[in-house]
Write a protein that holds these residues in place. Structure first.
Motif: not given
Length: 902
Positions: A145-153
């Motif tokens: 939810l706090d992503a600032r770019s396209a990220r996948t965990e």
């Protein structure tokens, strides 16, 4: 005192002693109260904070004791006497975990538990809690939810349950949006190649626990070295240049942040054995010390493993022996020291050879092939140029030897000071040492005469480099003695300060490396005697540093804005010895001890700004503008030298990128969704052409625009069953033509290299899709994943899109059952995995080797018209070197767990 009085006093004293001693002896009381402690995790192994732990005595009226877990999931309760107790562990959105335990006098006890997500039917409000979102907790991959770019965990749970036991980090990320990974020898068996958004390896960073690692001659990586899956605890996959604090040689296309395993608070021993296709075997042992010393000060983990496999491709054997240790010592709750060391010994027989279209599939599929061509059918079939009786098989093990030892070490200090200052310092070193001897064969089919011929196993053989001129004599092709070794020393440091306005971060990355490389023609029949002059022989030294500053401004309760910049500096100093003309030439003397020196420097300011806004507690949107660059490959410094050693040509420009993207993340009770749009302008990789004197002139390929849309979602159905989907659509095309000019000693007109606008950037799929179904309930982890990669094109170094790679798919299936009883055999697991379930053999790459006119090919289908020489070229020609999906592979794995009794 009278005697009766003395007797009465003595009797009273004895009664007093018995009153306290007998209960202690009989076990009905204890001299010291007992402590109960442990850790609470979710089903994926993540530590759960703020979980309520309640203990009630079941055989007495003892008072209830309650506490909550801390940020790392730990809890401690003290003051228990001997007896039976009921322990209830409950967290919002999770099904309560209840158990009965027996506490004995003076024996502190560990009690750890795993919570599973509660059923939707329960009246639990989890839609505003990211941890409590059922869909999020069960998602195989997810965004923050706090992503600032396209990220996948990508969690450790995913790596350990939904990839092969021998997978590498490339195969762990291949199901992510816009990403695909190929490996022609089988999962985890050799070098895999990973692409995302059209960026190949070398145009993005990979780091481990925040430390960048990469080759010194080009910022690429080796998936079979340094960090196998057994060392990984998760992956943070950022498909953007990141922020100012994203360090590394290539924050250009994105970053794959590899994470080490979390240390377990519980003591545990695990032994694993896996066996499967291509005669592949894995033996792995792991020991977790649990928390040691008072106050959980010391904790460590050790893993050792052995891997061996014949591989899918003929004579592509792999053997790996590896071990890693991670240790942490806590000086206090605010200061701790972490150390890691990983060592690998890798041996392989990978041939320096790529099969042609004819050798892969034969002449019977619409092609007429000339020359000596045999067929490739995978494991167990000889991959020969002539026939299966040829004893001088240059693909045999004795002619292809790789020995690749690597090691990686760091020590990290974390300390929290007053006024909310936090310091992180991490010095490190790592080494890559690749020694190879491989054949460099050309098939010999002509009748010939040979001077100085010799025999091998009764067959006449031509010595290395001797022309074939005599009929009946077989020529043994030349081999190559190759060596590439580097050692790096560096450190990362960061100091941050948290205030009510936000977080300020100031940091620095520095790295120094020394490299030795050579490739020398060699004769394998003469004790691998090397030619006097090499193809190249060089040493070089590199310095890299990146200071940065960024500020995360908490503008409102819902809006965070982060802005900053870093200064990226790179310097190289080379020492190149005379060679046979492949690189710098004989330097006028042909003396292999003569050399020239050279140097070069690249610098760039790389600013970034992004924002994250919480529309609701479970819904956020973000936007980012970020810039990136790439450390150039060492080959661009191989330009002509004057008599005095002063460079006479200018260095090409540095690769740069600017990324614009916006996206959203939402987490509901049953559904998660994240999506993003991106627009990237980047200057592509280096290419070269020859000037009038025959020297290479390096230049950047023309600029291109990459843009597209990505989305991923997990839908919770019921009782642990979920559906995972992601998809991407995109387009990456060149923006115009390119003219390259060279200065003296060019005597002709400036060189013009045309790159027709609108052609696709190589290896950029038009679309990708992942479909997955998972079942995660109690001890079961079942998964079925399919990855489809759309059409993309490949070039032969120019910009012609000569080869078309048609869409292909790979489907993987996994069955896992883990004992999670909290007993002695906790974490014992049976694991069955299928890779390429439907046994597809699609073409995944094409190294174009010629034109249709020179290969004598007859093929069906539309031809591509080359705008330069107007020669018809089929999408995949018979003489092209190609890669295919390896055959179906199956692995059965059994892990035996032995834990302390809880």
């Amino acid at each position: 005192m009278t005697q009766p009085t003395l007797k009465r006093c003595a009797a009273a004293f004895l009664l007093f002693v018995c009153a306290f001693a007998l209960p202690a002896i009989s076990g009905y009381a204890q001299t010291a109260a007992t402590t109960l402690s442990g850790v609470v995790t979710d089903a994926k192994g993540g530590m759960l904070a703020d979980v309520v732990v309640t203990v009630t005595a079941t055989d007495s009226a003892a008072a209830i004791r309650t506490t909550k877990t801390d940020a790392l999931g730990h809890f401690t309760l003290g003051g228990f006497n001997t007896g039976n107790y009921t322990v209830e562990i409950a967290g919002s959105g999770f099904r309560p975990n209840r158990r009965t335990i027996r506490i004995a006098a003076g024996q502190d006890q560990d009690l750890s538990a795993s919570l599973v997500v509660g059923d939707v039917s329960q009246e639990v409000n989890v839609s505003g809690n990211e941890v409590g979102s059922i869909a999020s907790a069960l998602a195989p991959m997810d965004a923050l939810l706090d992503a600032r770019s396209a990220r996948t965990e990508i969690t450790q749970h995913f790596i350990q349950n939904f990839t092969s036991p021998i997978a590498d980090f490339g195969e762990a990320v291949q199901m992510s949006p816009g990403t695909f990974t190929t490996n022609g020898n089988g999962v985890g068996l050799g070098q895999s190649s990973t692409y995302f958004r059209g960026f190949p390896d070398g145009e993005y960073d990979i780091d481990f626990d925040g430390i960048p690692f990469y080759d010194t001659n080009t910022p690429t990586h080796h998936s079979w070295a340094f960090f196998p899956a057994q060392f990984l605890g998760g992956i943070d996959f950022d498909r953007s240049p990141g922020t100012a604090s994203t360090i590394g040689p290539a924050p250009f296309g994105g970053s794959i942040h590899l994470l080490s395993k979390n240390l377990s608070p519980m003591q545990n021993i695990r032994g694993q054995f896996s066996y499967g296709s291509f005669n592949t075997a894995l033996y792995d042992g792991e020991y977790d010390s649990g928390d040691l010393l008072g106050g959980h000060k010391l904790n460590f983990q050790i893993d050792v493993h052995h891997l061996q496999s014949d591989g899918y491709q003929t004579f592509n054997h792999q053997t790996r022996n590896a071990g890693a240790i991670k240790m942490q010592y806590k000086f206090s709750d605010k200061t701790y020291l972490t150390g890691f060391s990983g060592v690998i010994q890798l041996d392989a027989n990978t041939p320096n050879f790529a099969a042609t279209r004819c050798q892969m599939f034969g002449a019977g599929t619409g092609y007429t092939c000339t020359g000596a061509n045999a067929f490739f059918a995978g494991a167990g079939i000889n991959f020969l140029l002539t026939d299966n009786t040829d004893p001088v098989n240059y693909l045999d093990n004795q002619y292809n030897k790789y020995h690749v030892p690597t090691d990686f070490e760091y020590v990290g200090l974390h300390s929290e000071f007053g006024h909310n200052f936090i310091l992180d310092v991490k010095p490190y070193t790592y080494n890559y040492d690749n020694g190879e001897k491989f054949s460099n064969a050309t098939p010999i089919t002509e009748a010939a005469t040979i001077n100085g011929s010799k025999t091998y196993n009764g067959i006449a053989i031509a010595p290395c480099n001797v022309p074939v001129t005599k009929k009946g004599v077989t020529a043994l092709p030349c081999a190559v003695d190759k060596y590439n070794s580097y050692r790096k020393y560096g450190e990362t440091s960061n100091i941050s300060q948290v205030s009510r306005f936000g977080i300020a971060r100031v940091g620095f990355w520095y790295e120094w490396a020394t490299t030795n490389r050579h490739q020398t023609p060699s004769d394998p029949l003469n004790n691998w005697a090397n030619q006097a002059l090499s193809n190249f022989n060089e040493s070089f030294w590199t310095n890299s540093y990146q200071p940065y500053f960024e500020y995360e401004f908490h503008a409102t309760r819902h809006l965070n804005i982060t802005a900053g910049t870093k200064f990226s500096h790179y310097n190289i100093a080379t020492k190149q010895y005379a060679d046979d003309g492949k690189t710098i030439g004989g330097l006028g003397t042909n003396n292999p001890n003569t050399f020239i020196t050279n140097s070069g420097t690249y610098s760039a300011w790389l600013p970034s700004i992004d924002a994250n806004y919480r529309l609701r507690t479970n819904w956020s949107v973000y936007g980012q503008v970020s810039t990136g660059s790439v450390v150039p490959p060492s080959k661009v410094f191989d330009y002509a030298q004057s008599a005095t050693g002063i460079p006479v040509k200018t260095l090409p420009k540095q690769q740069r990128s600017t990324t614009y993207q916006t996206g959203t993340v939402i987490k509901l009770k049953r559904v998660t969704l994240d999506a993003d749009f991106y627009h990237i302008r980047f200057q592509n990789s280096y290419s070269s052409t020859l000037d009038s004197s025959g020297e290479p002139v390096y230049f950047l390929q023309p600029s291109s625009i990459t843009k597209g849309f990505e989305a991923e979602s997990n839908l919770y159905i019921a009782h642990g069953l979920s559906v995972y989907l992601n998809a991407s659509v995109g387009r990456a095309t060149y923006t115009g033509n390119l003219n390259v000019s060279c200065t003296a000693p060019c005597t002709a007109a400036p060189i013009s290299v045309a790159a027709p606008s609108g052609l696709w950037v190589a290896s950029t799929p038009s679309d990708t899709e992942t479909e997955g179904v998972t079942y995660q309930h109690k001890g079961w982890d079942l998964g079925l994943f399919n990855k489809r990669v759309g059409t993309f094109y490949q070039d032969n170094g120019a910009y012609h899109n000569q080869a078309t790679i048609n869409p292909f798919s790979v489907t993987n299936m996994f069955f896992n059952y883990t004992i999670r009883s909290g007993g002695r055999f906790d974490q014992t697991k049976v694991r069955l995995s299928f890779n390429n379930l439907f046994n597809q053999h699609s073409i995944t790459a094409d190294s174009i080797t010629g034109t249709a006119a020179t290969q004598n090919i007859v093929a069906s289908g539309a031809n591509y018209v080359d705008p330069f020489n107007t020669v018809g070229q089929t999408p995949i020609a018979a003489g092209d070197n190609i890669s295919i999906l390896p055959a179906r592979s199956v692995m059965l794995s059994i892990t035996f767990g032995l834990s302390t009794k809880r």
